[in-house]
Design a protein around this motif. Sequence first.
Motif, PDB file in Angstrom:
ATOM      1  N   THR A 141      29.593  26.910  25.508  1.00 12.06           N
ATOM      2  CA  THR A 141      30.638  26.195  25.538  1.00 12.06           C
ATOM      3  C   THR A 141      31.953  26.454  24.149  1.00 12.06           C
ATOM      4  OG1 THR A 141      29.442  24.614  24.121  1.00 12.06           O
ATOM      5  CG2 THR A 141      29.379  23.886  25.686  1.00 12.06           C
ATOM      6  N   VAL A 142      30.833  27.764  24.056  1.00 11.42           N
ATOM      7  CA  VAL A 142      32.021  28.918  22.777  1.00 11.42           C
ATOM      8  C   VAL A 142      33.425  29.156  23.698  1.00 11.42           C
ATOM      9  CG1 VAL A 142      31.979  29.845  20.864  1.00 11.42           C
ATOM     10  CG2 VAL A 142      30.254  28.587  20.837  1.00 11.42           C
ATOM     11  N   PRO A 143      34.248  28.849  23.354  1.00 10.35           N
ATOM     12  CA  PRO A 143      35.589  30.327  24.251  1.00 10.35           C
ATOM     13  C   PRO A 143      34.882  31.467  23.532  1.00 10.35           C
ATOM     14  CG  PRO A 143      36.177  28.354  23.128  1.00 10.35           C
ATOM     15  CD  PRO A 143      35.102  28.101  22.329  1.00 10.35           C
ATOM     16  N   ILE A 144      35.306  32.642  24.317  1.00 12.81           N
ATOM     17  CA  ILE A 144      35.864  33.534  23.859  1.00 12.81           C
ATOM     18  C   ILE A 144      37.385  33.458  24.156  1.00 12.81           C
ATOM     19  CG2 ILE A 144      35.078  36.027  24.631  1.00 12.81           C
ATOM     20  CD1 ILE A 144      32.522  34.891  25.908  1.00 12.81           C
ATOM     21  N   GLN A 145      37.282  34.873  22.801  1.00 17.08           N
ATOM     22  CA  GLN A 145      39.084  34.660  22.760  1.00 17.08           C
ATOM     23  C   GLN A 145      39.352  35.693  23.703  1.00 17.08           C
ATOM     24  OE1 GLN A 145      40.439  36.992  19.116  1.00 17.08           O
ATOM     25  NE2 GLN A 145      41.690  35.534  19.234  1.00 17.08           N
ATOM     26  N   GLY A 146      40.556  35.107  25.046  1.00 20.66           N
ATOM     27  CA  GLY A 146      40.734  36.016  25.756  1.00 20.66           C
ATOM     28  C   GLY A 146      40.641  35.669  27.577  1.00 20.66           C
ATOM     29  N   VAL A 147      38.528  35.128  27.482  1.00 22.72           N
ATOM     30  CA  VAL A 147      38.993  35.326  28.151  1.00 22.72           C
ATOM     31  C   VAL A 147      38.341  33.199  29.125  1.00 22.72           C
ATOM     32  CG1 VAL A 147      36.508  34.903  29.877  1.00 22.72           C
ATOM     33  CG2 VAL A 147      37.354  36.459  27.815  1.00 22.72           C
ATOM     34  N   PRO A 148      39.119  33.229  29.886  1.00 22.22           N
ATOM     35  CA  PRO A 148      39.525  31.309  30.363  1.00 22.22           C
ATOM     36  C   PRO A 148      37.934  30.839  30.446  1.00 22.22           C
ATOM     37  CG  PRO A 148      40.309  32.545  31.901  1.00 22.22           C
ATOM     38  CD  PRO A 148      39.901  33.311  30.920  1.00 22.22           C
ATOM     39  N   SER A 149      37.814  29.683  29.721  1.00 19.42           N
ATOM     40  CA  SER A 149      36.934  29.110  30.174  1.00 19.42           C
ATOM     41  C   SER A 149      36.444  28.353  31.370  1.00 19.42           C
ATOM     42  CB  SER A 149      36.879  27.503  29.243  1.00 19.42           C
ATOM     43  OG  SER A 149      37.777  26.836  29.553  1.00 19.42           O
ATOM     44  N   GLN A 150      37.257  28.144  32.683  1.00 23.00           N
ATOM     45  CA  GLN A 150      37.023  28.376  34.190  1.00 23.00           C
ATOM     46  C   GLN A 150      37.070  28.890  34.416  1.00 23.00           C
ATOM     47  OE1 GLN A 150      37.528  23.538  34.473  1.00 23.00           O
ATOM     48  NE2 GLN A 150      35.338  23.273  34.258  1.00 23.00           N
ATOM     49  N   LEU A 151      37.156  29.182  35.450  1.00 22.17           N
ATOM     50  CA  LEU A 151      37.686  30.120  36.589  1.00 22.17           C
ATOM     51  C   LEU A 151      38.967  29.289  37.788  1.00 22.17           C
ATOM     52  CD1 LEU A 151      35.252  32.175  38.108  1.00 22.17           C
ATOM     53  CD2 LEU A 151      36.786  32.869  36.224  1.00 22.17           C
ATOM     54  N   PRO A 152      39.869  29.878  37.869  1.00 23.11           N
ATOM     55  CA  PRO A 152      40.961  28.218  39.080  1.00 23.11           C
ATOM     56  C   PRO A 152      40.324  28.156  40.287  1.00 23.11           C
ATOM     57  CG  PRO A 152      41.833  30.701  38.357  1.00 23.11           C
ATOM     58  CD  PRO A 152      40.696  30.933  37.874  1.00 23.11           C
ATOM     59  N   PRO A 153      40.610  27.082  40.840  1.00 23.00           N
ATOM     60  CA  PRO A 153      39.828  27.017  41.917  1.00 23.00           C
ATOM     61  C   PRO A 153      40.500  28.090  42.571  1.00 23.00           C
ATOM     62  CG  PRO A 153      41.899  25.431  41.074  1.00 23.00           C
ATOM     63  CD  PRO A 153      41.593  25.855  40.317  1.00 23.00           C
ATOM     64  N   PRO A 154      39.590  28.250  44.502  1.00 23.97           N
ATOM     65  CA  PRO A 154      39.873  29.054  44.966  1.00 23.97           C
ATOM     66  C   PRO A 154      41.109  28.529  45.710  1.00 23.97           C
ATOM     67  CG  PRO A 154      38.029  28.402  45.413  1.00 23.97           C
ATOM     68  CD  PRO A 154      38.570  28.137  44.201  1.00 23.97           C
ATOM     69  N   PRO A 155      42.284  29.783  46.195  1.00 24.54           N
ATOM     70  CA  PRO A 155      43.085  28.787  47.081  1.00 24.54           C
ATOM     71  C   PRO A 155      43.216  28.674  47.998  1.00 24.54           C
ATOM     72  CG  PRO A 155      42.814  31.494  47.371  1.00 24.54           C
ATOM     73  CD  PRO A 155      42.418  30.945  46.292  1.00 24.54           C
ATOM     74  N   PRO A 156      43.322  28.061  48.311  1.00 28.28           N
ATOM     75  CA  PRO A 156      43.406  26.810  50.106  1.00 28.28           C
ATOM     76  C   PRO A 156      43.634  27.915  51.213  1.00 28.28           C
ATOM     77  CG  PRO A 156      45.473  26.037  49.573  1.00 28.28           C
ATOM     78  CD  PRO A 156      44.824  27.243  48.403  1.00 28.28           C
ATOM     79  N   PRO A 157      42.464  27.323  52.384  1.00 26.60           N
ATOM     80  CA  PRO A 157      42.816  28.652  53.624  1.00 26.60           C
ATOM     81  C   PRO A 157      44.161  28.944  54.664  1.00 26.60           C
ATOM     82  CG  PRO A 157      40.997  27.127  53.820  1.00 26.60           C
ATOM     83  CD  PRO A 157      41.919  26.256  53.108  1.00 26.60           C
ATOM     84  N   PRO A 158      44.109  29.632  54.487  1.00 32.75           N
ATOM     85  CA  PRO A 158      45.695  29.606  55.571  1.00 32.75           C
ATOM     86  C   PRO A 158      45.792  28.484  56.344  1.00 32.75           C
ATOM     87  CG  PRO A 158      44.679  31.425  55.678  1.00 32.75           C
ATOM     88  CD  PRO A 158      44.220  31.089  54.591  1.00 32.75           C
ATOM     89  N   THR A 159      46.377  27.832  56.692  1.00 33.93           N
ATOM     90  CA  THR A 159      46.606  27.015  57.985  1.00 33.93           C
ATOM     91  C   THR A 159      47.218  27.722  59.493  1.00 33.93           C
ATOM     92  OG1 THR A 159      48.666  26.414  57.170  1.00 33.93           O
ATOM     93  CG2 THR A 159      47.401  25.082  56.741  1.00 33.93           C
TER      94      THR A 159
END
Length: 159
Positions: free
Chosen positions: A13-31
Motif C-alpha cells: 500500500t505504500v506508493p513508490i515514487q514514480g510508479v502508479p499504484s494501479q494500472l489503468p484499465p485495458p482499452p475496450p476491444p475494437p468494434t
Amino acid sequence: LPNIGYLNTVPPTVPIQGVPSQLPPPPPPPTLPSTPQIPPSTVDENDTETIQTILSESDFYKSLADPTITLHIKVPDDSSYSSWNFNGQVVTLSIDAMTKIKALKQKLQSELGDMPVNKMQLKSPSLGYLKDASSLAKLNIRNDSKPIELVPKIRGGRK
C-alpha cells in the motif's frame, strides 16, 4: 553479508515514487463492422459453387449405378510420333472402375501402335498426372468426367 531482503518488506500500500499504484484499465476491444444480412429472397440459387468431395475407393465404387466407365482419351496430333498413331483422335474405352491406371495404359497400347506403357502419361484436367498404382475409383473418375489427355514421356531435360 548484509541482509538485502528489506526491499521485499515494503507493504504494497505504500506508493513508490514514480510508479502508479494501479494500472489503468485495458482499452475496450475494437468494434467490428457487422456483416450485412442478406434476405433469403435475394439469394441467387445459380450463384453457388459446388464443392466435390473425394470418396474412398470402395464408397465411390458402391455409388456407381454401373461399374463400367466410358473414358475419352485425347491423343495429341504430333507427326513426330507417327509410329504411335498420334493423329489428334479421341480414343473411347469402356473399363471397370476398379481398373488401375497401368492396366488402362495397357489397354490403350493396342490403339496406339504398341506405344510402350512406360512412355505414356495420362493427365486429368482436375487431378493432374495419374499414377499407375491408382484405380479409376480411387481417383473418383466417372462417366461424366472430362476427357483425359495422353502425354508422351520425353527423356532429357533442358536444351
